[in-house]
Scaffold this motif. Structure first.
Motif, mmCIF file in Angstrom:
data_model
loop_
_atom_site.group_PDB
_atom_site.id
_atom_site.type_symbol
_atom_site.label_atom_id
_atom_site.label_comp_id
_atom_site.label_asym_id
_atom_site.label_seq_id
_atom_site.Cartn_x
_atom_site.Cartn_y
_atom_site.Cartn_z
ATOM 1 N N PRO A 112 0.837 -1.220 -0.024
ATOM 2 C CA PRO A 112 -0.016 -0.149 -0.127
ATOM 3 C C PRO A 112 0.874 1.376 0.037
ATOM 4 C CG PRO A 112 -0.735 -1.646 1.561
ATOM 5 C CD PRO A 112 0.566 -2.024 1.126
ATOM 6 N N GLY A 113 0.470 2.209 -0.974
ATOM 7 C CA GLY A 113 1.087 3.467 -0.961
ATOM 8 C C GLY A 113 2.197 3.554 -1.617
ATOM 9 N N ALA A 114 2.620 2.494 -2.238
ATOM 10 C CA ALA A 114 3.812 2.572 -3.022
ATOM 11 C C ALA A 114 3.824 2.806 -4.459
ATOM 12 C CB ALA A 114 4.569 0.985 -3.130
ATOM 13 N N THR A 115 4.715 3.414 -5.272
ATOM 14 C CA THR A 115 4.873 3.760 -6.608
ATOM 15 C C THR A 115 6.207 3.225 -6.962
ATOM 16 O OG1 THR A 115 5.843 5.819 -6.480
ATOM 17 C CG2 THR A 115 3.389 5.909 -6.313
ATOM 18 N N LYS A 116 6.253 3.049 -8.336
ATOM 19 C CA LYS A 116 7.340 2.882 -8.897
ATOM 20 C C LYS A 116 8.651 3.766 -8.416
ATOM 21 C CE LYS A 116 5.947 0.122 -12.854
ATOM 22 N NZ LYS A 116 6.076 0.005 -14.562
ATOM 23 N N ALA A 117 8.232 5.068 -8.733
ATOM 24 C CA ALA A 117 9.290 6.036 -8.472
ATOM 25 C C ALA A 117 9.682 5.940 -6.929
ATOM 26 C CB ALA A 117 8.616 7.613 -8.606
ATOM 27 N N ALA A 118 8.739 5.747 -5.960
ATOM 28 C CA ALA A 118 8.918 5.695 -4.617
ATOM 29 C C ALA A 118 9.770 4.518 -4.138
ATOM 30 C CB ALA A 118 7.650 5.624 -3.837
ATOM 31 N N VAL A 119 9.523 3.593 -4.930
ATOM 32 C CA VAL A 119 10.291 1.950 -4.534
ATOM 33 C C VAL A 119 11.710 2.380 -5.023
ATOM 34 C CG1 VAL A 119 10.694 -0.369 -4.938
ATOM 35 C CG2 VAL A 119 8.394 0.633 -4.309
ATOM 36 N N LYS A 120 11.893 2.952 -6.150
ATOM 37 C CA LYS A 120 12.990 2.991 -6.831
ATOM 38 C C LYS A 120 14.108 4.390 -6.112
ATOM 39 C CE LYS A 120 15.504 2.652 -11.236
ATOM 40 N NZ LYS A 120 15.774 1.869 -12.045
ATOM 41 N N ALA A 121 13.382 5.096 -5.551
ATOM 42 C CA ALA A 121 13.864 6.039 -4.689
ATOM 43 C C ALA A 121 14.522 5.702 -3.364
ATOM 44 C CB ALA A 121 12.942 7.513 -4.364
ATOM 45 N N LEU A 122 14.105 4.372 -2.727
ATOM 46 C CA LEU A 122 14.466 3.851 -1.721
ATOM 47 C C LEU A 122 16.242 3.515 -1.651
ATOM 48 C CD1 LEU A 122 11.500 1.681 -0.641
ATOM 49 C CD2 LEU A 122 12.437 3.651 0.366
ATOM 50 N N PRO A 123 17.008 3.450 -0.757
ATOM 51 C CA PRO A 123 18.339 2.890 -0.668
ATOM 52 C C PRO A 123 18.478 1.735 -1.288
ATOM 53 C CG PRO A 123 17.874 3.810 1.468
ATOM 54 C CD PRO A 123 16.619 3.718 0.673
ATOM 55 N N GLU A 124 19.373 1.359 -2.080
ATOM 56 C CA GLU A 124 19.440 0.107 -2.990
ATOM 57 C C GLU A 124 20.162 -0.698 -1.755
ATOM 58 O OE1 GLU A 124 21.309 -1.792 -7.020
ATOM 59 O OE2 GLU A 124 21.863 0.165 -6.395
ATOM 60 N N PHE A 125 19.550 -2.285 -1.957
ATOM 61 C CA PHE A 125 20.029 -3.162 -1.245
ATOM 62 C C PHE A 125 21.058 -4.001 -1.746
ATOM 63 C CE2 PHE A 125 19.865 -7.737 -0.434
ATOM 64 C CZ PHE A 125 20.057 -7.768 1.202
ATOM 65 N N GLU A 126 22.127 -4.110 -1.179
ATOM 66 C CA GLU A 126 23.435 -5.019 -1.586
ATOM 67 C C GLU A 126 23.464 -6.059 -0.628
ATOM 68 O OE1 GLU A 126 26.626 -2.884 -2.488
ATOM 69 O OE2 GLU A 126 25.620 -1.158 -3.870
ATOM 70 N N TYR A 127 23.872 -7.168 -1.095
ATOM 71 C CA TYR A 127 24.138 -8.313 -0.213
ATOM 72 C C TYR A 127 25.503 -8.252 0.352
ATOM 73 C CZ TYR A 127 20.285 -11.030 -2.347
ATOM 74 O OH TYR A 127 18.852 -11.085 -2.541
ATOM 75 N N ALA A 128 25.763 -8.551 1.684
ATOM 76 C CA ALA A 128 27.064 -8.628 2.211
ATOM 77 C C ALA A 128 28.091 -9.359 1.826
ATOM 78 C CB ALA A 128 26.934 -8.769 3.766
ATOM 79 N N LYS A 129 29.196 -8.892 1.428
ATOM 80 C CA LYS A 129 30.257 -9.591 0.824
ATOM 81 C C LYS A 129 30.794 -10.866 2.042
ATOM 82 C CE LYS A 129 30.978 -6.518 -3.076
ATOM 83 N NZ LYS A 129 29.625 -6.404 -3.321
#
Length: 135
Positions: A112-129
């Motif tokens: 709820p409340g999400a848009t493509k732009a809002a999701v893309k604006a979130l900090p990018e997730f990266e797996y720990a190395k």
């Protein structure tokens, strides 16, 4: 959170949990108890019903796809990794969203409340190395 989605995530958590049988020296139990199995059977398959599935907002607009689930050290499913944007995985922006923000409505995963732009604006997730020198 929707009861069905909660059951799916609880099933995933229970499947990862150790059995509740008493431990005997020199012997270990594998699998789940009969009681746990009853709970698992009532759940849903993360592989078949969650991973790779689209995520929509409440108006039916697609905002991304579920690409992974993160199991916290306490064995609880805590975050869904959502891939936003991109084409066939190229240029995709993965973000972590707490599972309690999702709902399951008419067999659709809803954020709820999400848009493509809002999701893309979130900090990018990266797996720990993994540190290879630590082994």
């Amino acid at each position: 959170m929707n009861r069905t989605l909660a059951l799916v995530l609880a099933s995933a958590t229970i499947a990862l949990a150790a059995p509740v049988h008493a431990q005997v020296a020199g012997q270990a139990s594998l699998g789940v108890s009969v009681e746990e199995l009853r709970i698992v059977i009532q759940g849903a398959s993360v592989k078949k019903q969650i991973l790779g599935k689209p995520v929509y907002n409440e108006t039916g607009d697609k905002v991304g796809n579920v690409v992974d689930l993160i199991v916290a050290p306490n064995r609880a499913v805590s975050f869904a990794i959502i891939g936003a944007g991109g084409f066939v995985g190229v240029g995709r922006h993965d973000v972590a969203i707490p599972v309690n923000q999702f709902d399951l409505s008419s067999n659709k995963i809803v954020l709820p409340g999400a848009t493509k732009a809002a999701v893309k604006a979130l900090p990018e997730f990266e797996y720990a190395k993994k540190d290879k020198s630590a082994t």
